[in-house]
Motif scaffolding. Structure first.
Motif: not given
Length: 180
Positions: A64-66, A153-167
């Motif tokens: 349940p945690t990202l 959200f994985n691969g989206r951009w936030y504040a000029g940086r690409q997001l890298h999400c992990e389970i």
């Protein structure tokens, strides 16, 4: 094991810690006595040794945690990132500035996460250690909501940086403490 590591160094190959022996004792799982699984990774979803860790990092297929590595950044964190050996790099910034920066971040991103599902926990690591610096943990009500958030959200951009999400394996926040 030491001979194997020395051979790798002598042959100019990439140095890696040897694999830890596998144990069948489940009562030590995730503790310092567990020689097979990395307790740092199980507690925080990140390990200070990274790929060079001699213990296994068990990435869950469902949780349940990202976790989003390095999503939260402040000027002080950026300064300390530029020079990891200068521990005074962030002293020019007050706690009030950090609090204001966090509140702005919180009000900006939390509604996005809530659009996916019920958020039970929203944790942000302000630790200056490189493996934890700026990590954002979002615990959803269900594993399905977490998977949906990962996809969104994985691969989206936030504040000029690409997001890298992990389970992330973290579900018990009382234990999610790094000793550094």
């Amino acid at each position: 094991m030491l001979d194997e590591a020395e051979n790798q160094l002598d042959n100019r190959g990439p140095w890696m810690n040897p694999e830890a022996p596998v144990t069948e004792n489940s009562e030590n799982f995730g503790t310092e006595r567990d020689v097979a699984n990395c307790p740092f990774f199980l507690k925080t979803g990140a390990c200070r040794f990274g790929d060079r860790c001699s213990r296994k990092h068990v990435y869950p297929t469902a949780s349940p945690t990202l976790m989003i590595r390095g999503m939260f950044r402040t000027f002080g964190m950026e300064e300390s990132r530029r020079d990891d050996y200068d521990i005074d790099a962030c002293l020019e910034h007050s706690e009030e500035e950090l609090q204001e920066s966090f509140l702005e971040f919180y009000h900006d991103v939390l509604p996005e996460f809530k659009s996916v599902g019920k958020v039970l926990q929203f944790k942000v690591s302000c630790n200056y250690e490189t493996h934890l610096r700026g990590n954002v943990y979002i615990q959803f009500d269900t594993e399905e909501q977490c998977k949906e958030a990962f996809i969104k959200f994985n691969g989206r951009w936030y504040a000029g940086r690409q997001l890298h999400c992990e389970i992330c394996p973290v579900t018990r926040w009382k234990n999610a403490i790094c000793g550094e």
